[in-house]
Design an enzyme around this catalytic site. Sequence first.
Site, PDB file in Angstrom:
ATOM      1  N   GLY A  92       0.815  -1.215   0.000  1.00  0.00           N
ATOM      2  CA  GLY A  92       0.000   0.000   0.000  1.00  0.00           C
ATOM      3  C   GLY A  92       0.844   1.258   0.000  1.00  0.00           C
ATOM      4  O   GLY A  92       0.564   2.214  -0.735  1.00  0.00           O
ATOM      5  N   CYS A  93       1.895   1.266   0.803  1.00  0.00           N
ATOM      6  CA  CYS A  93       2.746   2.462   0.896  1.00  0.00           C
ATOM      7  C   CYS A  93       3.506   2.695  -0.404  1.00  0.00           C
ATOM      8  O   CYS A  93       3.725   3.837  -0.806  1.00  0.00           O
ATOM      9  CB  CYS A  93       3.703   2.333   2.071  1.00  0.00           C
ATOM     10  SG  CYS A  93       2.815   2.258   3.650  1.00  0.00           S
ATOM     11  N   THR A  94       3.893   1.618  -1.074  1.00  0.00           N
ATOM     12  CA  THR A  94       4.567   1.740  -2.362  1.00  0.00           C
ATOM     13  C   THR A  94       3.612   2.305  -3.406  1.00  0.00           C
ATOM     14  O   THR A  94       3.976   3.213  -4.168  1.00  0.00           O
ATOM     15  CB  THR A  94       5.133   0.377  -2.806  1.00  0.00           C
ATOM     16  OG1 THR A  94       6.087  -0.060  -1.818  1.00  0.00           O
ATOM     17  CG2 THR A  94       5.816   0.472  -4.156  1.00  0.00           C
ATOM     18  N   ALA A 121       3.162   6.072  -2.628  1.00  0.00           N
ATOM     19  CA  ALA A 121       4.355   6.853  -2.953  1.00  0.00           C
ATOM     20  C   ALA A 121       4.537   6.975  -4.463  1.00  0.00           C
ATOM     21  O   ALA A 121       4.844   8.060  -4.977  1.00  0.00           O
ATOM     22  CB  ALA A 121       5.590   6.218  -2.316  1.00  0.00           C
TER      23      ALA A 121
END
Length: 150
Positions: free
Chosen positions: A43-45, A48
Amino acid sequence: MLKIGDKAPEFTLTDRNGREVSLSDFAGKKVVLYFYPKDNTPGCTKQACAFAGLYGEFQKKGAEVIGISRDSAASHTRFAEKYNLPFVLLSDPALTAIQAYDVWQEKKLYGKTAMGVVRTTFLIDEQGRIEQIMPKVKPDTNAAEVLAQL
Protein backbone atom coordinates in the site's frame (compact mmCIF):
# COMPACT_ATOMS: atom_id res chain seq x y z
CA MET A 1 -7.50 16.51 17.56
CA LEU A 2 -6.57 18.76 14.65
CA LYS A 3 -9.24 20.54 12.63
CA ILE A 4 -9.41 22.43 9.36
CA GLY A 5 -8.20 25.98 10.00
CA ASP A 6 -5.82 24.97 12.81
CA LYS A 7 -2.17 25.97 12.62
CA ALA A 8 -0.28 22.90 11.40
CA PRO A 9 2.05 21.61 14.14
CA GLU A 10 5.68 22.54 13.44
CA PHE A 11 8.24 19.74 13.25
CA THR A 12 11.89 19.23 12.40
CA LEU A 13 12.81 15.75 11.16
CA THR A 14 15.65 14.13 9.23
CA ASP A 15 15.37 13.43 5.52
CA ARG A 16 16.96 10.50 3.67
CA ASN A 17 20.23 12.46 3.32
CA GLY A 18 20.51 13.17 7.04
CA ARG A 19 19.48 16.82 6.55
CA GLU A 20 17.07 18.42 9.02
CA VAL A 21 13.83 19.57 7.41
CA SER A 22 11.17 21.68 9.15
CA LEU A 23 7.62 22.43 8.09
CA SER A 24 8.49 26.13 8.33
CA ASP A 25 11.05 25.61 5.52
CA PHE A 26 8.04 25.52 3.18
CA ALA A 27 6.36 28.74 4.35
CA GLY A 28 4.63 30.45 1.43
CA LYS A 29 3.99 27.13 -0.34
CA LYS A 30 1.18 24.65 -0.11
CA VAL A 31 2.31 21.39 1.49
CA VAL A 32 0.86 17.95 0.94
CA LEU A 33 1.87 16.15 4.13
CA TYR A 34 1.15 12.46 4.09
CA PHE A 35 1.76 9.96 6.85
CA TYR A 36 2.20 6.31 5.93
CA PRO A 37 2.95 3.13 7.88
CA LYS A 38 6.07 1.59 6.29
CA ASP A 39 8.47 1.81 3.36
CA ASN A 40 8.38 -0.98 0.76
CA THR A 41 4.99 -2.40 1.74
CA PRO A 42 2.37 -2.82 -1.01
CA GLY A 43 0.00 0.00 0.00
CA CYS A 44 2.75 2.46 0.90
CA THR A 45 4.57 1.74 -2.36
CA LYS A 46 1.37 2.34 -4.38
CA GLN A 47 0.77 5.62 -2.56
CA ALA A 48 4.35 6.85 -2.95
CA CYS A 49 4.48 5.92 -6.65
CA ALA A 50 1.16 7.71 -7.25
CA PHE A 51 2.56 10.88 -5.65
CA ALA A 52 5.76 10.47 -7.69
CA GLY A 53 3.79 10.09 -10.92
CA LEU A 54 1.88 13.31 -10.26
CA TYR A 55 4.76 15.21 -8.65
CA GLY A 56 5.20 17.53 -11.64
CA GLU A 57 1.53 18.49 -11.42
CA PHE A 58 1.88 19.24 -7.70
CA GLN A 59 4.89 21.45 -8.45
CA LYS A 60 2.97 23.31 -11.19
CA LYS A 61 0.35 24.14 -8.55
CA GLY A 62 3.05 25.38 -6.15
CA ALA A 63 2.71 22.46 -3.74
CA GLU A 64 5.45 20.41 -2.11
CA VAL A 65 4.89 16.75 -1.20
CA ILE A 66 6.31 15.39 2.06
CA GLY A 67 5.95 11.79 3.24
CA ILE A 68 6.53 10.84 6.88
CA SER A 69 6.89 7.40 8.47
CA ARG A 70 8.74 5.80 11.38
CA ASP A 71 11.30 4.27 9.01
CA SER A 72 14.97 5.21 9.22
CA ALA A 73 16.70 7.59 6.83
CA ALA A 74 18.54 4.60 5.34
CA SER A 75 15.23 2.84 4.68
CA HIS A 76 13.88 6.01 3.06
CA THR A 77 16.97 6.20 0.84
CA ARG A 78 16.49 2.62 -0.40
CA PHE A 79 12.75 3.19 -0.90
CA ALA A 80 13.24 6.48 -2.79
CA GLU A 81 15.99 5.06 -5.00
CA LYS A 82 14.09 1.87 -5.80
CA TYR A 83 10.97 3.78 -6.93
CA ASN A 84 12.54 7.09 -8.12
CA LEU A 85 10.63 9.15 -5.56
CA PRO A 86 11.36 12.85 -6.22
CA PHE A 87 9.79 14.30 -3.07
CA VAL A 88 10.88 14.64 0.56
CA LEU A 89 10.65 11.61 2.85
CA LEU A 90 11.15 12.27 6.56
CA SER A 91 12.07 9.84 9.29
CA ASP A 92 10.11 10.05 12.56
CA PRO A 93 11.18 7.10 14.76
CA ALA A 94 10.43 9.10 17.94
CA LEU A 95 6.85 9.75 16.69
CA THR A 96 7.28 13.52 17.10
CA ALA A 97 5.22 14.63 14.08
CA ILE A 98 3.21 11.41 13.96
CA GLN A 99 1.78 12.10 17.42
CA ALA A 100 1.50 15.86 16.88
CA TYR A 101 -0.76 15.16 13.89
CA ASP A 102 -2.66 12.49 15.85
CA VAL A 103 -2.06 9.69 13.33
CA TRP A 104 -0.57 7.24 15.88
CA GLN A 105 -3.68 5.25 16.69
CA GLU A 106 -4.98 1.83 17.57
CA LYS A 107 -5.31 -0.38 14.50
CA LYS A 108 -6.78 -3.83 14.01
CA LEU A 109 -5.13 -6.26 11.63
CA TYR A 110 -6.00 -9.94 11.35
CA GLY A 111 -7.88 -9.77 14.65
CA LYS A 112 -4.94 -8.27 16.54
CA THR A 113 -4.96 -4.75 17.96
CA ALA A 114 -1.77 -2.69 17.93
CA MET A 115 -0.69 0.93 17.74
CA GLY A 116 0.42 2.19 14.36
CA VAL A 117 0.39 5.00 11.83
CA VAL A 118 -3.02 5.53 10.26
CA ARG A 119 -2.55 6.53 6.62
CA THR A 120 -3.60 10.20 6.64
CA THR A 121 -2.96 13.18 4.36
CA PHE A 122 -3.02 16.86 5.32
CA LEU A 123 -3.15 19.75 2.89
CA ILE A 124 -1.47 22.77 4.48
CA ASP A 125 -1.88 26.26 3.00
CA GLU A 126 0.80 28.90 2.39
CA GLN A 127 0.25 30.39 5.87
CA GLY A 128 0.78 27.04 7.61
CA ARG A 129 -2.89 26.36 8.33
CA ILE A 130 -4.58 23.01 7.76
CA GLU A 131 -6.77 23.33 4.70
CA GLN A 132 -7.85 19.70 4.35
CA ILE A 133 -7.60 16.49 6.40
CA MET A 134 -8.00 13.14 4.65
CA PRO A 135 -8.07 10.28 7.18
CA LYS A 136 -7.70 6.59 6.30
CA VAL A 137 -7.00 7.33 2.63
CA LYS A 138 -6.76 4.72 -0.11
CA PRO A 139 -3.14 4.39 -1.27
CA ASP A 140 -3.87 4.18 -4.99
CA THR A 141 -6.28 7.14 -5.23
CA ASN A 142 -4.93 9.53 -2.57
CA ALA A 143 -2.52 11.49 -4.79
CA ALA A 144 -5.15 12.17 -7.47
CA GLU A 145 -7.70 13.20 -4.81
CA VAL A 146 -5.23 15.67 -3.27
CA LEU A 147 -4.33 17.08 -6.68
CA ALA A 148 -8.04 17.61 -7.41
CA GLN A 149 -8.30 19.59 -4.12
CA LEU A 150 -5.58 21.95 -5.28
